[in-house]
Write a protein that holds these residues in place. Structure first.
Motif, PDB file in Angstrom:
ATOM      1  N   ALA A  36       0.849  -1.187   0.000  1.00  0.00           N
ATOM      2  CA  ALA A  36       0.000   0.000   0.000  1.00  0.00           C
ATOM      3  C   ALA A  36       0.885   1.236   0.000  1.00  0.00           C
ATOM      4  CB  ALA A  36      -0.908   0.001   1.230  1.00  0.00           C
ATOM      5  N   VAL A  37       0.339   2.328  -0.484  1.00  0.00           N
ATOM      6  CA  VAL A  37       1.026   3.622  -0.452  1.00  0.00           C
ATOM      7  C   VAL A  37       0.049   4.652   0.097  1.00  0.00           C
ATOM      8  CG1 VAL A  37       2.606   3.111  -2.346  1.00  0.00           C
ATOM      9  CG2 VAL A  37       0.393   4.172  -2.853  1.00  0.00           C
ATOM     10  N   GLY A  38       0.593   5.707   0.659  1.00  0.00           N
ATOM     11  CA  GLY A  38      -0.293   6.728   1.179  1.00  0.00           C
ATOM     12  C   GLY A  38       0.435   7.972   1.608  1.00  0.00           C
ATOM     13  N   VAL A  39      -0.331   8.881   2.164  1.00  0.00           N
ATOM     14  CA  VAL A  39       0.215  10.138   2.667  1.00  0.00           C
ATOM     15  C   VAL A  39      -0.593  10.554   3.890  1.00  0.00           C
ATOM     16  CG1 VAL A  39      -1.215  11.528   1.093  1.00  0.00           C
ATOM     17  CG2 VAL A  39       0.851  12.521   2.077  1.00  0.00           C
ATOM     18  N   LEU A  40       0.114  11.009   4.920  1.00  0.00           N
ATOM     19  CA  LEU A  40      -0.536  11.621   6.075  1.00  0.00           C
ATOM     20  C   LEU A  40      -0.617  13.119   5.814  1.00  0.00           C
ATOM     21  CD1 LEU A  40       1.210   9.745   9.014  1.00  0.00           C
ATOM     22  CD2 LEU A  40      -1.103   9.386   8.122  1.00  0.00           C
ATOM     23  N   ILE A  41      -1.768  13.697   6.117  1.00  0.00           N
ATOM     24  CA  ILE A  41      -2.006  15.113   5.865  1.00  0.00           C
ATOM     25  C   ILE A  41      -2.214  15.794   7.203  1.00  0.00           C
ATOM     26  CG2 ILE A  41      -3.507  16.776   4.705  1.00  0.00           C
ATOM     27  CD1 ILE A  41      -4.293  14.455   2.810  1.00  0.00           C
ATOM     28  N   GLY A  42      -1.392  16.799   7.477  1.00  0.00           N
ATOM     29  CA  GLY A  42      -1.473  17.452   8.770  1.00  0.00           C
ATOM     30  C   GLY A  42      -1.327  18.947   8.677  1.00  0.00           C
TER      31      GLY A  42
END
Length: 195
Positions: A180-186
């Protein structure tokens, strides 16, 4: 101020379609994009890979995240079962973006997911794209709700016109066919998520 752009292009030449979609979406921005998400539908997994690489080449310093699909949506329309590329981009002042890549490892008689960092208090949401043929997507989302302190995860499961063998995941210039791939947005500029 946040700005967004999107485009969808079709064609038998997926690399050309990827280039056109990326440039059309980026053209709508007021300055450089911070985040680019894209989706590639095509019959040949190698061409899907090349198209994804082309989008990532054109996006400058933006964080890039994408996957293969059997259909794509963008530019006010949807296309299914044919060569198409959809690109969505955003300029997000004051928002922190942290990419991640997840894999599974066997631990005894169970699978463990590795690669996820603990979210910071500033993280507000995450985007996640998975290979559903081998990554335990439902179990991961269910089990991490508590572990990630209720951090909302949005995204989807990749697919390909040839099924399992044609799934591709894209993140920050890299291509994978598993996990899986992803990004945390903060940051303070993120208010919430709505699906």
């Amino acid at each position: 101020m946040a700005r967004f752009g999107d485009a969808l292009t079709t064609g038998a030449d997926l690399v050309n379609a990827a280039e056109r979609a990326a440039l059309q979406a980026l053209e709508q921005m007021d300055g450089p994009a911070d985040l680019v998400c894209f989706f590639v539908s095509g019959a040949d997994p190698d061409e899907v890979t090349l198209a994804g690489r082309r989008v990532m080449e054109l996006t400058g310093d933006a964080l890039t995240l994408g996957c293969s699909a059997t259909g794509v949506v963008g530019g006010g329309r949807g296309v299914e079962g044919q060569g198409a590329v959809s690109v969505w981009c955003a300029r997000l002042p004051g928002v922190e973006l942290t990419p991640f890549r997840l894999d599974t490892v066997v631990e005894g008689d169970q699978l463990a997911v590795v690669g996820m960092r603990e979210p910071s208090p500033r993280d507000r949401a995450g985007i996640l794209f998975t290979n559903p043929y081998e990554f335990p997507t439902q179990a991961f989302v269910r089990e991490t709700t508590a572990a990630l302190d209720g951090l909302p995860l949005v995204g989807g499961m990749a697919d390909g016109l040839r099924g399992e063998e044609s799934v591709r995941l894209f993140c920050e210039g890299e291509v994978a066919d598993n996990g899986a791939v992803g990004v945390l947005i903060g940051g303070e500029g993120v208010l919430g998520t709505v699906v």
